[in-house]
Design a protein around this motif. Structure first.
Motif, PDB file in Angstrom:
ATOM      1  N   ASP A 110      54.612 -77.586-119.429  1.00 45.89           N
ATOM      2  CA  ASP A 110      53.452 -78.260-120.009  1.00 45.89           C
ATOM      3  C   ASP A 110      52.854 -77.458-121.156  1.00 45.89           C
ATOM      4  O   ASP A 110      52.051 -77.971-121.943  1.00 45.89           O
ATOM      5  CB  ASP A 110      52.388 -78.499-118.942  1.00 45.89           C
ATOM      6  CG  ASP A 110      52.741 -79.661-118.033  1.00 45.89           C
ATOM      7  OD1 ASP A 110      53.625 -80.462-118.406  1.00 45.89           O
ATOM      8  OD2 ASP A 110      52.136 -79.776-116.945  1.00 45.89           O
ATOM      9  N   HIS A 131      48.323 -86.408-126.045  1.00 53.59           N
ATOM     10  CA  HIS A 131      46.999 -86.098-125.518  1.00 53.59           C
ATOM     11  C   HIS A 131      45.948 -86.918-126.257  1.00 53.59           C
ATOM     12  O   HIS A 131      45.909 -86.944-127.493  1.00 53.59           O
ATOM     13  CB  HIS A 131      46.717 -84.592-125.683  1.00 53.59           C
ATOM     14  CG  HIS A 131      45.527 -84.123-124.927  1.00 53.59           C
ATOM     15  ND1 HIS A 131      44.248 -84.296-125.391  1.00 53.59           N
ATOM     16  CD2 HIS A 131      45.410 -83.485-123.731  1.00 53.59           C
ATOM     17  CE1 HIS A 131      43.393 -83.775-124.522  1.00 53.59           C
ATOM     18  NE2 HIS A 131      44.082 -83.283-123.506  1.00 53.59           N
ATOM     19  N   SER A 147      54.386 -87.766-123.996  1.00 54.60           N
ATOM     20  CA  SER A 147      52.987 -88.155-123.850  1.00 54.60           C
ATOM     21  C   SER A 147      52.191 -87.581-125.001  1.00 54.60           C
ATOM     22  O   SER A 147      52.532 -86.536-125.549  1.00 54.60           O
ATOM     23  CB  SER A 147      52.422 -87.653-122.518  1.00 54.60           C
ATOM     24  OG  SER A 147      52.456 -86.238-122.452  1.00 54.60           O
TER      25      SER A 147
END
Length: 776
Positions: free
Chosen positions: A190, A8, A6
């Motif tokens: 994360d 940001h 992913s």
């Protein structure tokens, strides 16, 4: 199994979904002890093209079947580890074999838990007490190995390592034994982000230019260049023999090895031979700053070769400047070497002593020069994210980042943050990134932090004039114009007051953030900040200008900053300009500025058309002066103007670095004013440039180049028959404009310039511009 990633939306940081655990070796005995490794086996099919994703708490170096993975150094790098930790990705196609393979991940204390800060306020285990690794090997969409509880651990040949300590290595221990298991740590994956900038890698090595023996029989090697990096040795001898190498930046009288300025940083390496023919060693988990290396041998051993290996995050040079004065050319090279040595993961103040911290003040004054000399976009973006993470709840910006003091209030009970000129990095560095790279995203990302910083500044004294506390670690403390020289101590020259310096920067950051708000389309904040800037401007004039136009402290820094940032009112302009000239002439053209005043001094003089003064100050060979350092043999920029006295005396080794880039910020003036190529904030990223060279006859000729996102810009001038011949090459996609004011008998490409215009626009291509030198 699908491996998802992913991005940001606001920061562009890349994360991935991890199946692996963060594992810590059970054999690890803690900070400062023998280092450890974790290991496992895995199977690869024929034709496999596996990829390794890897990170660590501490530093790591990975091996597949005994062969090193990649050539990156000091991985996973240095960030605010409680915010984010980088991971790296490596193609293993050329390392794996069909069938069973083995991976080893060697771990080192690194920045994570080895000594941070100076001896009297030493921080150990800053971000944690246990070093650990996380890794996955992925082939296509399949995870074929991941770190988990089944891995084994053992002790490596690195018997001790630390960022300040150096490294000890015993080659007799290279046959690794898996003597322990691993613990799975509670770790939030994360936190892991793809490495945000260029990896640290080795530059071309340097051989010694001279060597000699000291009175104790130790060999001293001079590599001819101060650099950040390490020594690589080639040795031969008996098992158990040792080679000890320590480092220094300077020599004392009679070529004596002098490393007193390293303070509590041991900054050495000890290699124990295994006694099997020719052996080569370079440290795995450390580096230091040095020009000289000293070797001592215990037992039967011979050094066959020794070389200096500089390292840096910024390996490619993006710009250059040269002129007819060789000392100036060496000054530019010194600046580049200081940038290389201190741009190792974080823009540090120095690479040698027990400090090596990402000081915000140093970084903000140097950011413009840094972007001229190297591609620093992602490097400084990464740093700014650390600065924002370290920003305090009240808006104060740290003195350095990553900031060990924030996490250790038992050692630093007072909150050490919030100095003007230092905290303003959160405004000035993003602006430089915008000018050089057209990076609007970093303005957007940092904008909330800018506003919090500005509100904090206002709160220090509840108004436009800032009165910093004198308490060393008190709220609102300011470093002022750090290390501003005062000259003869019997009759010292005037220096700027902390309140004046703080208020000047208060204005600078408010006005600049207002511009940034305009770029971002935030009209409400732009108007608010412009009004606040005008309030500060009016208060500054009332507080610091006499009725005759004299500034309160009558020093070079006050005048330079006030003129450069348009704080001198029209009715005082000529008088203040005369005072400015006077304080420089009365100082016999010696520099009277410190960390925040120096970058402004020569640009202010050029802005005022006083290039005669700029030339004399710049080329002054006395201390304090840029060329004084060069003629004393400096190969990097010094922290202090008087770091070595005229008699060769080393000044105050407790705070004296010979590799500090801050005063190298003068190179921005060389590119933008002397060579005359200025990025245009209305068309950033060099889409448009202003051409306005300052002709300094004593330089003979000038030539610069710079790689922009559009291609290479070249510019330079020479003097022929009383005329300056200015030649520029503009790449496609770049528009250049030439102001006509102050140029007489101006010709462009052999044709007289049209009169009645304020400027002439030049298209891409090569242009020759001539004008009378007397008109400059």
């Amino acid at each position: 199994m699908n491996i998802a990633t992913s991005v940001h939306a606001d920061t562009g940081l890349v994360r991935r979904t991890w199946q692996a655990d963060m594992i810590a070796p059970t054999v690890d005995q803690g900070q400062g002890t023998r280092q450890s490794f974790v290991a496992a086996s895995f199977t690869a099919s024929a034709g496999a093209r596996p990829k390794l994703f890897i990170s660590a708490l501490g530093l790591y170096r990975a091996f597949i079947n005994g062969k090193r993975v990649g050539d990156d150094l000091l991985t996973p790098g240095w960030t605010c580890y409680d915010d984010r930790i980088a991971y790296q990705a490596y193609d293993l196609s050329n390392l794996v074999e069909e069938g069973e393979n083995r991976i080893e991940i060697w771990l080192g204390d690194g920045w994570y838990r080895s000594q941070m800060m100076w001896k009297h306020q030493m921080v150990l285990n800053c971000w944690g007490e246990r070093i650990a690794a996380i890794a996955e090997i992925v082939d296509g969409s399949d995870v074929i190995l991941k770190t988990d509880a089944a891995w084994k651990s053992g002790l490596s040949p690195v018997t001790r390592s630390g960022i300040y300590y150096g490294e000890d290595y015993d080659a007799r221990l290279e046959t690794l034994e898996e003597t322990g298991s691993v613990d799975v740590l509670d770790f939030d994956t994360d936190t892991l982000v793809a490495h945000e900038t260029f990896p640290v890698r080795a530059l071309q090595s340097n051989d010694p230019v001279e060597s000699w023996r000291d009175s104790d029989g130790r060999n001293i090697y001079d590599f001819g260049q101060n650099a950040g990096g390490y020594v690589r040795i080639t040795v031969r001898g008996s098992a158990g023999a040792c080679v000890y190498v320590d480092h220094a930046e300077v020599l004392g009288p009679e070529k004596a090895f002098d490393k007193r300025n390293y303070r509590s940083a041991r900054a050495a390496m000890r290699y124990t031979l295994k006694g099997e023919g020719t052996e080569i060693y370079a440290p795995l988990f450390t580096f230091t700053g040095f020009r000289y290396a000293r070797t001592a041998i215990e037992g039967e051993a011979e050094i066959l070769a020794i070389e200096q290996v500089p390292i840096s995050s910024i390996r490619e040079v993006a710009g250059g400047f040269e002129c007819g004065e060789s000392a100036v050319n060496r000054l530019v090279l010194n600046t580049l070497w200081s940038q290389r040595a201190n741009f190792i993961e974080v823009p540090t103040d120095c690479p040698q002593r027990d400090e090596r911290l990402g000081w915000t003040g140093d970084a903000q004054v140097f950011a413009g020069t840094a972007c001229w000399l190297g591609d620093c976009r992602t490097f400084l973006e990464k740093y700014l994210r650390d600065v924002m993470h370290d920003q305090r709840e009240n808006g104060a910006v740290p003195h350095f980042s990553p900031d060990p003091t924030r996490l250790h209030r038992d050692i630093f009970p007072d909150d050490w943050a919030g100095s003007t000129g230092w905290g303003d990095a959160i405004v000035t560095i993003p602006w430089q990134l915008y000018l050089h790279y057209g990076d609007r995203d970093i303005l957007q990302e940092c904008f909330p932090a800018m506003l919090r910083w500005l509100d904090y500044l206002w709160s220090i004294s509840d108004g436009p004039i800032i009165h910093p506390t004198r308490a060393w670690m008190g709220d609102g403390f300011s470093f002022g114009d750090w290390l501003q020289p005062v000259g003869d101590n019997r009759k010292p020259r005037p220096t700027i007051g902390d309140d004046c310096a703080a208020t000047l920067y208060h204005f600078i950051s408010n006005e600049l953030t207002a511009k940034i708000a305009g770029v971002l389309g935030d009209d409400a904040q732009r108007q608010r900040l412009l009004e606040r800037a005008e309030t500060i401007r009016a208060a500054f004039v009332r507080e610091y200008f006499s009725q005759t136009g004299r500034l309160a402290h009558n020093d070079q820094t006050s005048y330079a900053l006030a003129f450069l940032y348009d704080l001198v009112p029209a009715d005082h302009f000529e008088a203040a300009k005369a005072y400015f000239r006077s304080v420089i002439e009365e100082a016999d053209y010696l520099i009277g500025t410190g960390f925040i005043g120096t970058p402004a001094l020569l640009p202010a003089l050029s802005k005022l058309g006083m290039n005669d003064l700029a030339e004399k100050v710049f080329l002054n060979r006395k201390v304090p002066g840029w060329l004084y350092q060069v003629e004393r043999g400096a190969t990097t920029i010094w922290e202090r103007w008087d770091a070595i006295g005229e008699d060769g005396t080393i000044y105050d080794p407790d705070m004296n670095s010979y590799n500090h880039y801050a005063y190298g910020a003068v190179c921005q003036w060389l590119f933008e004013d002397v060579a005359g190529v200025q990025p245009d904030p209305d068309a950033p990223g060099f889409a448009r440039v202003r051409l306005n060279p300052a002709i300094l006859p004593a330089l003979g000729h000038v030539a610069m180049w710079h790689e922009t996102g559009h291609g290479r810009i070249d510019a330079g001038w020479r003097i022929e028959g009383g005329r300056a011949i200015y030649t520029v090459t503009i790449p496609d996609g770049v528009e250049a404009f030439l102001p006509l004011a102050g140029r007489t008998n101006l010709e462009i490409d052999g044709h007289p310039a049209e009169t009645g215009q304020a400027e002439i626009v030049l298209a891409a291509g090569r242009h020759n511009i001539g004008f009378d030198v007397s008109g400059d």
